[in-house]
Design a protein around this motif. Structure first.
Motif, PDB file in Angstrom:
ATOM      1  N   ALA B  26       0.803  -1.212   0.000  1.00 44.56           N
ATOM      2  CA  ALA B  26       0.000   0.000   0.000  1.00 44.56           C
ATOM      3  C   ALA B  26       0.843   1.273   0.000  1.00 44.56           C
ATOM      4  O   ALA B  26       0.526   2.215  -0.709  1.00 44.56           O
ATOM      5  CB  ALA B  26      -0.926   0.004   1.215  1.00 44.56           C
ATOM      6  N   ALA B  27       1.910   1.292   0.783  1.00 43.53           N
ATOM      7  CA  ALA B  27       2.671   2.536   0.959  1.00 43.53           C
ATOM      8  C   ALA B  27       3.901   2.560   0.067  1.00 43.53           C
ATOM      9  O   ALA B  27       4.701   1.636   0.112  1.00 43.53           O
ATOM     10  CB  ALA B  27       3.076   2.683   2.417  1.00 43.53           C
ATOM     11  N   ALA B 125      10.384   9.755   9.645  1.00 47.81           N
ATOM     12  CA  ALA B 125       9.255  10.228  10.455  1.00 47.81           C
ATOM     13  C   ALA B 125       8.143  10.708   9.535  1.00 47.81           C
ATOM     14  O   ALA B 125       8.397  11.299   8.491  1.00 47.81           O
ATOM     15  CB  ALA B 125       9.708  11.362  11.361  1.00 47.81           C
ATOM     16  N   ALA B 126       6.896  10.442   9.941  1.00 49.94           N
ATOM     17  CA  ALA B 126       5.769  10.952   9.175  1.00 49.94           C
ATOM     18  C   ALA B 126       5.734  12.469   9.293  1.00 49.94           C
ATOM     19  O   ALA B 126       6.104  13.021  10.327  1.00 49.94           O
ATOM     20  CB  ALA B 126       4.465  10.362   9.700  1.00 49.94           C
ATOM     21  N   PRO B 152       3.622   9.525   5.297  1.00 54.37           N
ATOM     22  CA  PRO B 152       3.559   8.546   4.207  1.00 54.37           C
ATOM     23  C   PRO B 152       3.067   9.171   2.901  1.00 54.37           C
ATOM     24  O   PRO B 152       2.211  10.054   2.937  1.00 54.37           O
ATOM     25  CB  PRO B 152       2.567   7.499   4.697  1.00 54.37           C
ATOM     26  N   ALA B 153       3.608   8.674   1.797  1.00 54.88           N
ATOM     27  CA  ALA B 153       3.250   9.203   0.482  1.00 54.88           C
ATOM     28  C   ALA B 153       2.215   8.302  -0.171  1.00 54.88           C
ATOM     29  O   ALA B 153       2.043   7.144   0.199  1.00 54.88           O
ATOM     30  CB  ALA B 153       4.499   9.272  -0.383  1.00 54.88           C
ATOM     31  N   ALA B 173       7.341  11.669  -8.165  1.00 52.80           N
ATOM     32  CA  ALA B 173       6.280  10.667  -8.125  1.00 52.80           C
ATOM     33  C   ALA B 173       6.688   9.577  -7.147  1.00 52.80           C
ATOM     34  O   ALA B 173       7.887   9.380  -6.904  1.00 52.80           O
ATOM     35  CB  ALA B 173       6.055  10.092  -9.511  1.00 52.80           C
ATOM     36  N   PHE B 174       5.702   8.878  -6.602  1.00 54.40           N
ATOM     37  CA  PHE B 174       6.002   7.856  -5.596  1.00 54.40           C
ATOM     38  C   PHE B 174       5.559   6.475  -6.092  1.00 54.40           C
ATOM     39  O   PHE B 174       4.544   6.356  -6.775  1.00 54.40           O
ATOM     40  CB  PHE B 174       5.294   8.178  -4.286  1.00 54.40           C
ATOM     41  N   ARG B 175       6.325   5.493  -5.764  1.00 60.17           N
ATOM     42  CA  ARG B 175       5.938   4.110  -6.093  1.00 60.17           C
ATOM     43  C   ARG B 175       6.403   3.187  -4.976  1.00 60.17           C
ATOM     44  O   ARG B 175       7.272   3.543  -4.207  1.00 60.17           O
ATOM     45  CB  ARG B 175       6.549   3.690  -7.435  1.00 60.17           C
TER      46      ARG B 175
END
Lengths: 276, 175
Positions: B26-27, B125-126, B152-153, B173-175
């Motif tokens: 998921a993250a 850290a978030a 979290p992204a 971008a996040f993956r």
């Protein structure tokens, strides 16, 4: 404006008479850079005495008293010294990381004595060490006062350090609250000034941006140290600035008049302010 | 220079997948950054020095990449690092070069891609972060762009900014 100018000119004339080396006008040192990176770092410094900042158009600064110190406190060599018609120049090899000090400090005595019914001034260049030979035999009523003049700049390789800012306790000295090699236009910087090692209250501080030749207004800031010797300066724009601190001069002096035999001190530095 | 950082990336992804497979699905664990270095018609062109760092309120800035002339004799290319002046003040002046896993050669005009793990970004850290990209070119100009992101992204596009002079479009971008 004009009044201030003549006030300054009078101060300058007096300073010349009391033989602060390279005394007239504004003295300054101009480093090729103050914020440096790299592994084999050099700085070249121009040094002059001039009206306009920072143009060499009057006299070179004499290099006899110029010394440099590495961040660890060791003295480093002044290299490639040269004194020309209008300016002196020299190099310093910055082999350590941290903040270097490059300074010309003059510790002199001004004074007078009576001889054969006349009051004579002590000659230029009199110091505590040579006072005895400067005063002729038979002189009476010898009066002296200390005159300390510090002209210094700072340059930093990598991270700024403050190891070199331990006061020697003589004349006017700068203690960083803001590091002098960490100045940014629009940010306020705070410096503390000491006089003979103690916070120097109510000293006049003059700050002038370089580039005078190409503008009409001097753009100077007249500031004053607080009770704690601290002064806050805001830099309107990036560039090189001349900062001068001087012990207040006695009231009512006129140009050409002999200076009073009173203790005095002055401080000059050149500060680089970077763009944000 | 490039292979160790890749190894770290794969290692990070693997261990995340092994220890917490549900979360890993998921993250996102990686940020992909595309930096467009503009083609400039100038008489004397040098590829820009580029520094990329992460800022978070209350913590020291963390440099994640520096592209500079890292192949010069006697490490002479380090002389101009201070011209990337905001980065130099924020973080560069405390570092040593070459910086293992962080510094590398300058890159050519065009879309340049680089990826960072969450650990590389210092985003353990978030919270809210800013990715800062600064370019300075020899005998040219300087430009700085900021792209906020949070951790979290979420997978997918994470932000963009566009320069006018020394930088073109920059996207994350996040993956």
């Amino acid at each position: 404006m004009k009044k201030q100018f003549w006030g300054f000119a009078a101060t300058v004339a007096l300073a010349a008479m009391i033989a602060v080396p390279a005394s007239a006008h504004r003295q300054w040192m101009m480093p090729s850079a103050t914020v440096l990176s790299g592994d084999d770092v050099w700085v070249t410094v121009d040094a002059a005495v001039s009206n306009d900042l920072f143009y060499f158009e009057h006299q070179p600064l004499r290099l006899d008293a110029v010394k440099a110190w590495a961040p660890d406190g060791t003295e480093v060599t002044i290299e490639n010294k040269s004194t020309g018609r209008y300016r002196s120049t020299f190099d310093v090899h910055l082999t350590q990381k941290g903040t270097y000090r490059i300074a010309s400090v003059a510790d002199m005595l001004l004074g007078s004595y009576d001889l054969n019914g006349k009051t004579e001034r002590l000659p230029r260049g009199t110091t505590a060490a040579n006072l005895a030979e400067r005063v002729p035999a038979g002189a009476t009523n010898v009066k002296t006062a200390e005159a300390n003049n510090r002209n210094e700049i700072f340059v930093t390789v990598g991270e700024p350090t403050t190891t070199l800012f331990k006061p020697v306790g003589k004349g006017i000295e700068l203690v960083p609250v803001t590091h002098p090699n960490d100045l940014i236009a629009g940010e306020a910087a705070t410096f503390q000034f000491l006089l003979d090692g103690k916070p120097a209250a109510d000293l006049p501080v003059t700050v002038i941006p370089g580039g005078i030749r190409y503008r009409d207004q001097l753009g100077e800031q007249h500031l004053q140290t607080g009770a704690d010797g601290k002064v806050s300066v805001t830099w309107p724009e990036a560039g090189m600035y001349w900062l001068n601190v001087i012990t207040p001069q006695p009231e009512g002096m006129t140009e050409g008049a002999p200076p009073p035999i009173a203790k005095r001190a002055s401080y000059v530095t050149t500060l680089e302010v970077l763009a944000p | 220079m490039k292979s160790p950082s890749r190894t770290i990336l794969i290692g990070g992804t693997l261990s995340a997948a092994l220890t917490a497979p549900v979360v890993a699905a998921a993250a996102p664990a990686t940020m992909d950054v595309t930096i467009t270095i503009p083609q400039l018609k100038v008489a004397e062109y040098h590829r820009p020095y580029v520094a990329i760092w992460v800022e978070k309120a209350g913590t020291p800035p963390k440099t994640v990449a520096v592209w500079y002339d890292d192949d010069m004799q006697k490490n002479e290319g380090t002389k101009w690092l201070r011209d990337v002046r905001q980065w130099w003040r924020a973080s560069g002046r405390t570092m040593k070069f070459p910086a293992n896993g962080i510094s590398g050669a300058t890159r050519a005009p065009g879309a340049q891609k680089i990826s960072f793990s969450r650990a590389q970004l210092g985003a353990t850290a978030a919270g809210e972060y800013t990715l800062v990209i600064e370019a300075a070119r020899e005998v040219g100009g300087r430009e700085l762009l900021r792209i906020p992101f949070s951790w979290p992204a979420k997978a997918g596009a994470g932000g963009r900014a566009a320069g006018k002079t020394e930088l073109g479009a920059v996207t994350i971008a996040f993956r």
